[in-house]
Design a protein around this motif. Structure first.
Motif, PDB file in Angstrom:
ATOM      1  N   THR B 128       3.673  18.998 -27.475  1.00 52.27           N
ATOM      2  CA  THR B 128       5.329  19.053 -26.783  1.00 52.27           C
ATOM      3  C   THR B 128       4.669  19.488 -25.551  1.00 52.27           C
ATOM      4  N   ASP B 130       1.571  20.154 -24.165  1.00 61.70           N
ATOM      5  CA  ASP B 130       1.215  19.767 -24.519  1.00 61.70           C
ATOM      6  C   ASP B 130       0.672  18.237 -23.394  1.00 61.70           C
ATOM      7  N   ALA B 131       1.961  17.491 -23.465  1.00 63.28           N
ATOM      8  CA  ALA B 131       2.232  16.450 -23.258  1.00 63.28           C
ATOM      9  C   ALA B 131       3.143  17.000 -22.228  1.00 63.28           C
ATOM     10  N   ALA B 132       3.407  18.284 -21.480  1.00 64.39           N
ATOM     11  CA  ALA B 132       3.800  18.469 -20.550  1.00 64.39           C
ATOM     12  C   ALA B 132       3.482  19.044 -19.455  1.00 64.39           C
ATOM     13  N   GLY B 133       1.810  19.677 -19.872  1.00 74.03           N
ATOM     14  CA  GLY B 133       1.625  19.420 -19.051  1.00 74.03           C
ATOM     15  C   GLY B 133       0.904  21.428 -19.439  1.00 74.03           C
ATOM     16  N   ALA B 199      17.259  25.044 -12.577  1.00 68.75           N
ATOM     17  CA  ALA B 199      16.449  24.264 -12.366  1.00 68.75           C
ATOM     18  C   ALA B 199      17.123  24.037 -10.108  1.00 68.75           C
ATOM     19  N   ASP B 200      17.840  23.613 -10.067  1.00 68.59           N
ATOM     20  CA  ASP B 200      18.984  23.483  -9.249  1.00 68.59           C
ATOM     21  C   ASP B 200      18.481  24.629  -8.531  1.00 68.59           C
ATOM     22  N   ALA B 249      11.056  21.396 -25.729  1.00 65.89           N
ATOM     23  CA  ALA B 249      11.270  20.349 -24.984  1.00 65.89           C
ATOM     24  C   ALA B 249      11.773  20.531 -24.302  1.00 65.89           C
ATOM     25  N   VAL B 250      13.592  20.407 -24.488  1.00 65.22           N
ATOM     26  CA  VAL B 250      13.973  20.337 -22.831  1.00 65.22           C
ATOM     27  C   VAL B 250      13.289  21.783 -22.181  1.00 65.22           C
ATOM     28  N   TYR B 253       9.871  20.540 -20.745  1.00 65.09           N
ATOM     29  CA  TYR B 253      10.194  19.057 -19.190  1.00 65.09           C
ATOM     30  C   TYR B 253      10.850  19.417 -18.563  1.00 65.09           C
ATOM     31  N   ALA B 256       7.814  20.400 -16.154  1.00 63.90           N
ATOM     32  CA  ALA B 256       7.064  19.592 -16.077  1.00 63.90           C
ATOM     33  C   ALA B 256       8.214  18.933 -14.659  1.00 63.90           C
ATOM     34  N   ARG B 257       8.953  19.108 -14.747  1.00 60.38           N
ATOM     35  CA  ARG B 257       9.018  18.280 -14.025  1.00 60.38           C
ATOM     36  C   ARG B 257       9.404  19.041 -12.815  1.00 60.38           C
ATOM     37  N   ARG B 260       6.157  18.760 -11.221  1.00 60.11           N
ATOM     38  CA  ARG B 260       5.802  18.069 -11.126  1.00 60.11           C
ATOM     39  C   ARG B 260       4.754  17.926 -10.642  1.00 60.11           C
ATOM     40  N   ARG B 267      -3.982  18.345 -12.851  1.00 55.65           N
ATOM     41  CA  ARG B 267      -4.253  17.057 -14.143  1.00 55.65           C
ATOM     42  C   ARG B 267      -5.239  16.588 -13.754  1.00 55.65           C
ATOM     43  N   ARG B 270      -8.184  18.731 -14.192  1.00 52.88           N
ATOM     44  CA  ARG B 270      -8.430  19.188 -15.527  1.00 52.88           C
ATOM     45  C   ARG B 270      -9.247  17.677 -16.800  1.00 52.88           C
TER      46      ARG B 270
END
Lengths: 277, 277
Positions: B128, B130-133, B199-200, B249-250, B253, B256-257, B260, B267, B270
């Motif tokens: 996860t 890795d997927a999120a960068g 996040a906000d 994951a939450v 991500y 990641a968002r 972004r 990315r 890399r």
């Protein structure tokens, strides 16, 4: 010593017997406590140690009509599927909710597990859906039995918090959901819509049902076609994909965040307990 | 027929032998392909069927110096830990990256697995991340061996995409990460900061390292105290908590968002391949 009642309860480890009896097993104090709070416990089997250690829980369950039997360590081990059920196993009534009834309650967030056969995955997504504020979780098509022991354990009590729906025909279920004005989003690695873009455009702030397929096979083409949008979780690194539990968590929480303000009101209406049938 | 080389490779199923040899096993065509792309394959063992079916992959690995041996179905079954490795198992070189070196590369997102002993959980979070960068995943303290077979399989190739760091002293690792100006966030169900609020407020748009603890014990108090913030994933429903993979994951991500736009630039620098050492 295995009494006839223990022997009968043990049969519930098999799906056919669960289906026929409309019953299932919950093991360990957390699950038994949640089942008792939901009012679905018929029988509790406990070792001497388990009944003493969780005396308050047992007293509460007895008060709401559960029968309590002390059994030997061997009998409890035979009933339990895990090594450490901490001395307690309960026989509970299945209370699936018809789809129509679940939809009438107007859940803002719904998870549909289409043909997901792995009980651990299904239970984990059920738990995550509950945490994200989903009101209903639909086991669609040839999905695992929600009352499978491994699914019950992976759900960590969430099975008792949300409306659990069984929908043999996934396409009919999706059609019924859309008819209620709920937006149906299919989670797929090959989606044409990016989750972040959907969130940015306000596309997640409406009542939503997420469709999730099995990790091995994904969603059937028919269901992909029926959804309002096919959504991919963006991949920023070298990974090919996310596993099902992670992808579902990201999607469900993106919706929860977008729905946040109204969801908070709804939560206080619903209360923390299970939904009555 | 078990040749001496098969016997030696099989020993790598044990951690002590992996540590001593600096090698590990990867099984199945996907993992072997990613290992070959990362240039870490020393030996490939394949059944006649496996070598034929994945001939292109084998030719490529041979070209980059891997030895290839045909073995019997029985020998392959003895080497593999899964029932269906599809006829291929590779012996690979471990290439952990020192923490200092991983930090010099300036990863915008890092995951720290503190004392996580379940290999399936650790591998899933690695995938996860890795997927999120994430650029680096730190196995801190008494965490599982990242080269454990179950962890390698759960990572689904991501072990070969990110900097894998071993940090025996978690507190020292957190201090080193903070010294680089990276914000350290501890994921905990008891956090005083809500992930959405963070996040906000723009608190996630900076280089971040997430600390994750085991599902059974959570993060040690010492690490919670060292983090810049203790962050909880909001729970909207009746669930007590999320499981580790879902919570990670939450959190990852959400970062990641927030990261972004810059992450996209990074990315492309890399590339999709593994990081050279």
């Amino acid at each position: 010593m295995r009494t006839p009642r223990v022997v009968a309860a043990r049969r519930l480890q098999r799906r056919r017997e669960r289906d026929a009896a409309g019953l299932f097993l919950a093991e360990g104090p957390q699950a038994v406590r949640e089942a008792a709070a939901a009012g679905v416990v018929q029988d509790i089997f406990g070792t001497s140690h388990g009944l003493t250690r969780f005396a308050d829980l047992i007293a509460g369950a007895r008060g709401s009509g559960a029968r309590v039997s002390e059994v030997t360590d061997e009998a409890l081990a035979a009933l339990a599927e895990t090594v450490q059920p901490q001395g307690l196993v309960a026989v509970c009534a299945q209370q699936p909710v018809p789809l129509r009834k679940a939809l009438e309650r107007g859940p803002r967030l719904t998870a549909v597990l289409a043909e997901i056969r792995d009980p651990g995955n299904a239970g984990t997504v059920l738990r995550t859906a509950d945490a994200a504020g989903a009101g209903a979780v639909v086991f669609a098509g040839d999905a695992v039995d929600p009352y499978n022991g491994k699914c019950v354990r992976a759900s960590a009590g969430s099975l008792f918090h949300v409306d659990v729906v069984r929908a043999p025909d996934p396409a009919a279920a999706v059609a019924a959901i859309r008819e209620r004005g709920v937006r149906v989003l299919a989670a797929t690695g090959y989606g044409d819509t990016d989750l972040d873009e959907l969130a940015d455009s306000g596309g997640l702030g409406v009542p939503t049902a997420w469709l999730f397929g099995s990790e091995a096979h994904g969603l059937p083409a028919e269901l992909l076609a029926l959804a309002d949008a096919r959504v991919r979780v963006p991949i920023y690194g070298g990974a090919e994909s996310l596993n099902l539990a992670a992808a579902a968590a990201v999607c469900l929480y993106a919706s929860a965040r977008a729905l946040r303000a109204p969801a908070t009101e709804e939560r206080s209406e619903r209360g923390a307990g299970p939904t009555a049938q």
